[in-house]
Design an enzyme around this catalytic site. Structure first.
Site, PDB file in Angstrom:
ATOM      1  N   TYR A 128      70.738 -67.452  29.056  1.00 13.97           N
ATOM      2  CA  TYR A 128      69.687 -66.824  29.166  1.00 13.97           C
ATOM      3  C   TYR A 128      68.770 -67.361  27.890  1.00 13.97           C
ATOM      4  CZ  TYR A 128      65.800 -63.457  28.424  1.00 13.97           C
ATOM      5  OH  TYR A 128      64.560 -62.960  28.292  1.00 13.97           O
ATOM      6  N   ASN A 148      63.470 -54.989  23.060  1.00 11.95           N
ATOM      7  CA  ASN A 148      63.553 -54.441  24.200  1.00 11.95           C
ATOM      8  C   ASN A 148      62.189 -53.627  24.849  1.00 11.95           C
ATOM      9  OD1 ASN A 148      66.270 -54.497  23.208  1.00 11.95           O
ATOM     10  ND2 ASN A 148      66.914 -53.452  24.659  1.00 11.95           N
TER      11      ASN A 148
END
Length: 336
Positions: free
Chosen positions: A141, A170
């Protein structure tokens, strides 16, 4: 301004489309609906059900609409899946991105905001992590996102593409109308809220022996509305900062146990914890340096206290207990 938002049925893309519309811009929302939700796309956006893996579908979108800029969120994002299926990630995050770039160049669209990730850094050597930190991603990723960042630099060199890369840490929280409802949920805050609401029996705490104050991983959480705002700010100043990469974070980390305790405070409910072994590849601390974005664009997160993030996510979850399971109210416009 006319903006194409790819991945507009996803969590961040849909909320960014919402904010763009609220600020008076015209939005064309592109998504293949493989992972996203049709109901997440704002009704005021023009929806194009198209796949970036199919060049003819991209060409049809660009032929029917005139764009001033593109915000590119579409792609694969599950880290564990990337380890199992790396080819899927290189196809979605690299090859499909190249298809998009080529369509932009053919139609003389030269402004792009790219949704990248802190996963491009890998294991941090400095905390908070600055943008010039060594790039050594530890999973496909992160590698796929870094490859595309390098491709953008190449395109700028020979096409004059103006782009800004935003690496967020995040993403969390919700707007009043849209929130986090992944088909496979791996993010901590929604999983803790599931435990608080009773839709999950407990929350797994993966590792309690990290070199952190309470032994659990520490992460930098940024409100999704702040992420959307950073995209607009980057677009406003793209001619001045073209080619740059910026972290989107707060320079403040919270541990897993701090997140659980805050959820308990905000919801007034007890969360059962299940203590487990570490998950391979999880760094102890991932916290962004926010200084470059602050210096270059005079931008800082305004909604990213942990309490505000969790409160917004909890309100949305209570209003939408089944996420986007309900059918969309807006008519679908396919391939247009």
């Amino acid at each position: 301004m006319n903006v194409l938002v790819t991945g507009a049925a996803g969590y961040i893309g849909s909320i960014c489309a919402e904010v763009l519309l609220a600020r008076g811009m015209n939005v064309v929302a592109l998504d293949n609906l493989q992972e996203g939700h049709r109901a997440a796309i704002p009704g005021a956006a023009i929806f194009c059900h198209a796949d970036l893996g199919v060049r003819s579908q991209i060409e049809e979108v660009f032929s029917r609409h005139k764009f001033d800029a593109v915000m590119h969120f579409a792609g694969e994002a599950l880290v564990a899946k990337s380890v199992r299926e790396p080819s899927t990630f290189y196809a979605a995050n690299v090859a499909c991105g190249v298809n998009l770039l080529d369509a932009m160049i053919r139609h003389d669209v030269k402004k792009l905001i790219f949704s990248s990730t802190a996963a491009t850094y890998g294991e941090p050597e400095i905390v908070p992590i600055p943008e010039d930190h060594r790039k050594s991603p530890i999973n496909p990723y992160g590698k796929s996102k870094l490859v595309f960042e390098n491709i953008l630099a190449d395109y700028r060199g020979y096409t004059g593409l103006q782009y800004v890369t935003l690496r967020y840490f995040n993403a969390a929280g919700a707007s009043a109308e849209r929130g986090e409802a992944h088909r496979v949920e791996t993010h901590l805050i929604p999983r803790v809220l599931d435990a608080a609401s009773g839709t999950a029996p407990h929350v797994d705490v993966l590792g309690t022996d990290y070199p952190t104050p309470d032994g659990t991983c520490v992460r930098d959480y940024v409100h999704v509305l702040d992420i959307a705002d950073s995209h607009l700010r980057a677009l406003e100043e793209i001619e001045r900062v073209a080619g740059e990469a910026f972290n989107v974070g707060t320079s403040r980390g919270y541990s897993i146990l701090e997140v659980i305790e805050t959820v308990e405070r905000v919801t007034g409910r007890k969360v059962t914890r299940h203590l487990s072994a570490r998950r391979p590849g999880d760094p102890a601390v991932l916290v962004a340096s926010k200084e470059k974005l602050k210096a270059a664009l005079a931008w800082e997160a305004r909604h990213s206290s942990l309490e505000e993030i969790i409160s917004s996510a909890w309100k949305w979850k209570q209003k939408h207990p089944h996420g986007y399971a309900q059918p969309a109210t807006a008519p679908e416009i396919a391939r247009a």
